[in-house]
Design an enzyme around this catalytic site. Sequence first.
Site, mmCIF file in Angstrom:
data_model
loop_
_atom_site.group_PDB
_atom_site.id
_atom_site.type_symbol
_atom_site.label_atom_id
_atom_site.label_comp_id
_atom_site.label_asym_id
_atom_site.label_seq_id
_atom_site.Cartn_x
_atom_site.Cartn_y
_atom_site.Cartn_z
ATOM 1 N N TYR A 32 25.958 29.855 34.657
ATOM 2 C CA TYR A 32 25.777 29.160 35.935
ATOM 3 C C TYR A 32 24.318 28.806 36.214
ATOM 4 C CZ TYR A 32 30.172 31.703 36.194
ATOM 5 O OH TYR A 32 31.382 32.243 35.894
ATOM 6 N N TYR A 160 39.171 35.163 41.780
ATOM 7 C CA TYR A 160 38.429 34.623 40.634
ATOM 8 C C TYR A 160 39.219 34.954 39.372
ATOM 9 C CZ TYR A 160 35.168 33.918 36.886
ATOM 10 O OH TYR A 160 34.598 33.481 35.717
ATOM 11 N N ASP A 262 45.910 40.109 37.218
ATOM 12 C CA ASP A 262 44.684 39.901 36.454
ATOM 13 C C ASP A 262 43.793 41.113 36.699
ATOM 14 O OD1 ASP A 262 42.183 39.278 35.521
ATOM 15 O OD2 ASP A 262 42.078 37.293 36.439
ATOM 16 N N LYS A 289 37.246 42.530 29.727
ATOM 17 C CA LYS A 289 35.974 43.166 30.099
ATOM 18 C C LYS A 289 35.774 44.570 29.514
ATOM 19 C CE LYS A 289 34.313 40.263 33.691
ATOM 20 N NZ LYS A 289 35.087 39.390 34.585
HETATM 21 C C1 LIG Z 1 35.587 38.044 34.307
HETATM 22 C C2 LIG Z 1 36.959 37.745 34.752
HETATM 23 C C3 LIG Z 1 37.743 36.773 34.102
HETATM 24 C C4 LIG Z 1 37.228 35.944 32.941
HETATM 25 O O1 LIG Z 1 36.913 36.709 31.836
HETATM 26 P P1 LIG Z 1 35.910 36.110 30.717
HETATM 27 O O2 LIG Z 1 35.929 37.137 29.637
HETATM 28 O O3 LIG Z 1 34.578 35.967 31.389
HETATM 29 O O4 LIG Z 1 36.468 34.822 30.290
HETATM 30 C C5 LIG Z 1 39.027 36.557 34.581
HETATM 31 N N1 LIG Z 1 39.514 37.249 35.634
HETATM 32 C C6 LIG Z 1 38.786 38.188 36.269
HETATM 33 C C7 LIG Z 1 39.394 38.943 37.396
HETATM 34 C C8 LIG Z 1 37.484 38.463 35.854
HETATM 35 O O5 LIG Z 1 36.753 39.369 36.517
#
Ligand SMILES: *Cc1c(COP(=O)(O)O)cnc(C)c1O
Length: 439
Positions: A32, A160, A262, A289
């Site tokens: 960003y 997000y 997610d 992550k």
């Molecule tokens: C970081 C994140 C993503 C995206 O993951 P990347 O490995 O950066 O592509 C998707 N959903 C959530 C909730 C996240 O925190």
Amino acid sequence: MSAHPAPATSAAPATADEDLLAFDRAHLWHPYTSMTDPAPVRLVTGASGARLELADGREVVDAMSSWWAAIHGYRHPVLDRALAEQAGRFSHVMFGGLTHGPAVELGRRLVAITPDPLERVFLADSGSVAVEVALKMVLQYQRGLARPERTRMLTVRGGYHGDTFDCMSVTDPVGGMHSMWSAVLPQQVFGPQPPRHDADAATVAGWDAAFRTLAARHAHELAGIVVEPLLQGAGGMHPYPPACLRTFREVADEHGLLLVFDEIATGFGRTGRLFAADLVLPDLLCVGKALTGGYLTLAAVLTTDAVAHGIAGSDSGVVMHGPTFMANPLACAVASASVDLLIADDWAGRVGRIGDRLATGLAPLRDLPGVRDVRTLGAVGVVQLDHPVDVPAATEAALDAGVWLRPFRDLVYAMPPYVVSETELDLLTGGIAAAVRAG
Ligand SMILES: *Cc1c(COP(=O)(O)O)cnc(C)c1O
């Protein structure tokens, strides 16, 4: 700042470090940021435990766990060894038509540590890709059930879900800059943001009713619900009541939608639970992550058997996704080691102690001028200001206090590695205080 900086190689930098920084500034995009007016970056020369070592000699506590990922800290001997041992065998082979021990062993662990019905695993190469795969699976499932008109996702504001296009389409329409992309993004359905975690029962009931009404209105065109359970991360560090998860589940069941959690940020203990899916069962679960302990990029989508069968009934009958680096053996090996370490290492106790110390350390900041709210959940601490953070000033103040922070919008926040010591935590809350005062 010139719009076309001279290539760094033509400069005469005083030191090797300056040379690196000059080239970086002239040629490398960071997350960003602008290439023509780059924000400052710090050069990391080493990292171990919960600390980063900067080129200027400072050693600072990493409050960010490299964006939720480095839960065991840096240079963990067990993870280092797992990676080196796998590199000594083979680093990568294609997953089309081939398989390998590291993928199977990781699959075994993911099935074991998530709720029983989540037993089918797709290994993806990043969080965003995992969300893309999950959304694709949801659409294919509905087609398998002969409901191809069900193409939209229902979500909530403030979320997000990643930076690729479909992920952006379910990310908060304001924070996610939808206006810029409105012509190209799929149009999803956004419900109200869940109330804050300490909201009273009437507020939660009001949200529940509004969400149900919206879902009923759009049910005929909806394929699924996608949310970050319990805590919205990059959309605003917003913890919300577990009761909302039951609403999501009931709405999904009532209207024939698949529920996607997610947990790319919240998974692996960060909220004080191993997964929010332990509270309310989703049909699909995305993790990423912290999956590899922050060593390599890897993510996974877990689904129920019913989802797998629905997809099998779709026109193609197969999951239409297969990245080149699917199930990368190095990433899988280090992920298995990270999961084992997490389970063996009293993650719940560690997260609980971090949460307590963050809550105690951050509470006094409520009284500082400019502070709107202080909140903690699991091993996450958040200070919300009543104005946008002056990021360069706050970052520098935190570094001077021995802490690496990465504030955004009106938020100064921390989610340190689980191996952080009590002393480091005190340093960390001091760094947040310094950042708040400066920002
Ligand atoms: C970081 C994140 C993503 C995206 O993951 P990347 O490995 O950066 O592509 C998707 N959903 C959530 C909730 C996240 O925190």
